[in-house]
Design a protein around this motif. Structure first.
Motif, PDB file in Angstrom:
ATOM      1  N   GLU A 144       0.818  -1.208   0.000  1.00  0.00           N
ATOM      2  CA  GLU A 144       0.000   0.000   0.000  1.00  0.00           C
ATOM      3  C   GLU A 144       0.853   1.259   0.000  1.00  0.00           C
ATOM      4  OE1 GLU A 144      -3.944   0.203   0.411  1.00  0.00           O
ATOM      5  OE2 GLU A 144      -2.989  -1.202  -0.971  1.00  0.00           O
ATOM      6  N   ASN A 145       0.293   2.352  -0.523  1.00  0.00           N
ATOM      7  CA  ASN A 145       0.919   3.665  -0.424  1.00  0.00           C
ATOM      8  C   ASN A 145       0.269   4.412   0.735  1.00  0.00           C
ATOM      9  OD1 ASN A 145       2.771   3.509  -2.538  1.00  0.00           O
ATOM     10  ND2 ASN A 145       1.189   3.970  -4.036  1.00  0.00           N
ATOM     11  N   VAL A 146       1.109   5.012   1.581  1.00  0.00           N
ATOM     12  CA  VAL A 146       0.623   5.711   2.765  1.00  0.00           C
ATOM     13  C   VAL A 146       1.365   7.037   2.917  1.00  0.00           C
ATOM     14  CG1 VAL A 146       0.005   3.584   3.999  1.00  0.00           C
ATOM     15  CG2 VAL A 146       2.285   4.570   4.281  1.00  0.00           C
ATOM     16  N   GLU A 147       0.788   7.933   3.710  1.00  0.00           N
ATOM     17  CA  GLU A 147       1.469   9.181   4.042  1.00  0.00           C
ATOM     18  C   GLU A 147       2.533   8.879   5.094  1.00  0.00           C
ATOM     19  OE1 GLU A 147      -0.274  12.499   6.573  1.00  0.00           O
ATOM     20  OE2 GLU A 147      -0.445  13.319   4.537  1.00  0.00           O
ATOM     21  N   TYR A 148       3.732   9.417   4.911  1.00  0.00           N
ATOM     22  CA  TYR A 148       4.824   9.181   5.859  1.00  0.00           C
ATOM     23  C   TYR A 148       4.624  10.055   7.087  1.00  0.00           C
ATOM     24  CZ  TYR A 148       7.294   6.540   2.252  1.00  0.00           C
ATOM     25  OH  TYR A 148       7.657   5.608   1.325  1.00  0.00           O
ATOM     26  N   GLU A 149       4.061   9.486   8.148  1.00  0.00           N
ATOM     27  CA  GLU A 149       3.707  10.241   9.352  1.00  0.00           C
ATOM     28  C   GLU A 149       4.922  10.748  10.117  1.00  0.00           C
ATOM     29  OE1 GLU A 149       4.419   6.148  10.933  1.00  0.00           O
ATOM     30  OE2 GLU A 149       3.375   6.859   9.163  1.00  0.00           O
ATOM     31  N   TYR A 203       5.934  19.722   5.765  1.00  0.00           N
ATOM     32  CA  TYR A 203       4.670  19.624   5.040  1.00  0.00           C
ATOM     33  C   TYR A 203       4.859  20.119   3.628  1.00  0.00           C
ATOM     34  CZ  TYR A 203       2.508  18.651   9.471  1.00  0.00           C
ATOM     35  OH  TYR A 203       2.169  18.057  10.651  1.00  0.00           O
ATOM     36  N   PRO A 204       4.194  19.590   2.659  1.00  0.00           N
ATOM     37  CA  PRO A 204       3.268  18.466   2.801  1.00  0.00           C
ATOM     38  C   PRO A 204       4.033  17.158   3.019  1.00  0.00           C
ATOM     39  CG  PRO A 204       3.471  19.031   0.497  1.00  0.00           C
ATOM     40  CD  PRO A 204       4.287  20.042   1.270  1.00  0.00           C
ATOM     41  N   LYS A 205       3.430  16.266   3.769  1.00  0.00           N
ATOM     42  CA  LYS A 205       4.055  14.968   4.026  1.00  0.00           C
ATOM     43  C   LYS A 205       3.992  14.127   2.751  1.00  0.00           C
ATOM     44  CE  LYS A 205       2.997  14.984   8.905  1.00  0.00           C
ATOM     45  NZ  LYS A 205       4.072  14.577   9.723  1.00  0.00           N
ATOM     46  N   PRO A 206       5.113  13.503   2.378  1.00  0.00           N
ATOM     47  CA  PRO A 206       5.101  12.702   1.155  1.00  0.00           C
ATOM     48  C   PRO A 206       4.309  11.410   1.322  1.00  0.00           C
ATOM     49  CG  PRO A 206       7.218  12.518   2.243  1.00  0.00           C
ATOM     50  CD  PRO A 206       6.420  13.520   3.017  1.00  0.00           C
ATOM     51  N   VAL A 207       3.878  10.877   0.211  1.00  0.00           N
ATOM     52  CA  VAL A 207       3.189   9.591   0.170  1.00  0.00           C
ATOM     53  C   VAL A 207       4.111   8.611  -0.523  1.00  0.00           C
ATOM     54  CG1 VAL A 207       1.212   8.341  -0.788  1.00  0.00           C
ATOM     55  CG2 VAL A 207       0.908  10.642   0.166  1.00  0.00           C
ATOM     56  N   GLY A 208       4.234   7.422   0.040  1.00  0.00           N
ATOM     57  CA  GLY A 208       5.086   6.391  -0.550  1.00  0.00           C
ATOM     58  C   GLY A 208       4.683   5.025  -0.038  1.00  0.00           C
ATOM     59  N   ARG A 209       5.465   4.046  -0.391  1.00  0.00           N
ATOM     60  CA  ARG A 209       5.159   2.675  -0.012  1.00  0.00           C
ATOM     61  C   ARG A 209       5.222   2.504   1.503  1.00  0.00           C
ATOM     62  NH1 ARG A 209       7.804  -2.757  -2.580  1.00  0.00           N
ATOM     63  NH2 ARG A 209       6.391  -4.194  -1.554  1.00  0.00           N
ATOM     64  N   CYS A 210       4.276   1.775   2.044  1.00  0.00           N
ATOM     65  CA  CYS A 210       4.227   1.470   3.474  1.00  0.00           C
ATOM     66  C   CYS A 210       5.521   0.762   3.871  1.00  0.00           C
ATOM     67  CB  CYS A 210       3.015   0.588   3.769  1.00  0.00           C
ATOM     68  SG  CYS A 210       2.833   0.145   5.506  1.00  0.00           S
ATOM     69  N   ILE A 211       6.059   1.107   5.032  1.00  0.00           N
ATOM     70  CA  ILE A 211       7.336   0.545   5.484  1.00  0.00           C
ATOM     71  C   ILE A 211       7.185  -0.770   6.235  1.00  0.00           C
ATOM     72  CG2 ILE A 211       8.431   2.798   5.668  1.00  0.00           C
ATOM     73  CD1 ILE A 211       8.018   2.342   8.816  1.00  0.00           C
ATOM     74  N   PHE A 257       0.225  -7.751  -1.118  1.00  0.00           N
ATOM     75  CA  PHE A 257       0.666  -7.948   0.257  1.00  0.00           C
ATOM     76  C   PHE A 257       0.290  -6.752   1.119  1.00  0.00           C
ATOM     77  CE2 PHE A 257       3.447 -10.647  -2.249  1.00  0.00           C
ATOM     78  CZ  PHE A 257       3.355 -11.842  -1.540  1.00  0.00           C
ATOM     79  N   PHE A 258      -0.099  -7.027   2.384  1.00  0.00           N
ATOM     80  CA  PHE A 258      -0.548  -5.979   3.296  1.00  0.00           C
ATOM     81  C   PHE A 258       0.002  -6.204   4.692  1.00  0.00           C
ATOM     82  CE2 PHE A 258      -3.858  -6.387   0.104  1.00  0.00           C
ATOM     83  CZ  PHE A 258      -4.139  -5.074  -0.221  1.00  0.00           C
ATOM     84  N   CYS A 259       0.294  -5.097   5.390  1.00  0.00           N
ATOM     85  CA  CYS A 259       0.519  -5.176   6.829  1.00  0.00           C
ATOM     86  C   CYS A 259      -0.863  -5.221   7.477  1.00  0.00           C
ATOM     87  CB  CYS A 259       1.340  -3.977   7.328  1.00  0.00           C
ATOM     88  SG  CYS A 259       0.491  -2.386   7.181  1.00  0.00           S
ATOM     89  N   ILE A 260      -0.919  -5.421   8.777  1.00  0.00           N
ATOM     90  CA  ILE A 260      -2.222  -5.529   9.455  1.00  0.00           C
ATOM     91  C   ILE A 260      -3.044  -4.249   9.303  1.00  0.00           C
ATOM     92  CG2 ILE A 260      -3.345  -5.829  11.703  1.00  0.00           C
ATOM     93  CD1 ILE A 260      -2.173  -8.398  10.566  1.00  0.00           C
ATOM     94  N   GLY A 261      -2.432  -3.076   9.535  1.00  0.00           N
ATOM     95  CA  GLY A 261      -3.163  -1.804   9.442  1.00  0.00           C
ATOM     96  C   GLY A 261      -3.715  -1.545   8.059  1.00  0.00           C
TER      97      GLY A 261
END
Length: 122
Positions: free
Chosen positions: A62-67, A72-80, A92-96
């Motif tokens: 998944e692509n998510v915002e890097y918290e 700002y703006p926070k970049p969006v990229g692949r979930c770590i 493939f997915f993490c639990i969240g």
């Protein structure tokens, strides 16, 4: 810590305060954070560390915002996070991220995976 030198060999005794037994650790990767909250990957068994995903591990797709990003703006990229679910479509997915995907797509079927274990390609 004391050094024992016999016949040209040097060995070290573990301090008594650390106990008599060693703790067994699994050969798997975990995600840690540096003081600025940037994630990195660490394997306590091999004592390796990496800023990028270790070879032969599976990450969430998944692509998510890097918290942790400070600007700002926070970049969006692949979930770590490491993958723990594989959907029927092969993603493939993490639990969240799986919970978000399941809620939005109505996809309930998955296979368990262990994405944090390095497995060489066949």
């Amino acid at each position: 810590i004391r050094c024992i030198c016999l016949k040209g060999e040097v060995t070290w005794d573990k301090p008594n305060a650390l106990g008599r037994f060693d703790i067994e650790v699994a050969d798997e990767w975990t995600i840690l954070r540096d003081p600025q909250q940037f994630p990195y990957y660490y394997n306590p068994f091999s004592m390796e560390m990496s800023w990028t995903a270790p070879k032969h591990t599976l990450l969430c797709s998944e692509n998510v915002e890097y918290e942790w990003w400070a600007f700002y703006p926070k970049p969006v990229g692949r979930c770590i996070h490491f993958a723990q679910r594989k959907s029927k479509s092969g993603r493939f997915f993490c639990i969240g991220c799986w919970e978000n995907h399941k809620h939005n797509a109505g996809d309930e079927d998955f296979t368990e995976v262990r994405g944090n274990i390095s497995e060489p390609e066949p």
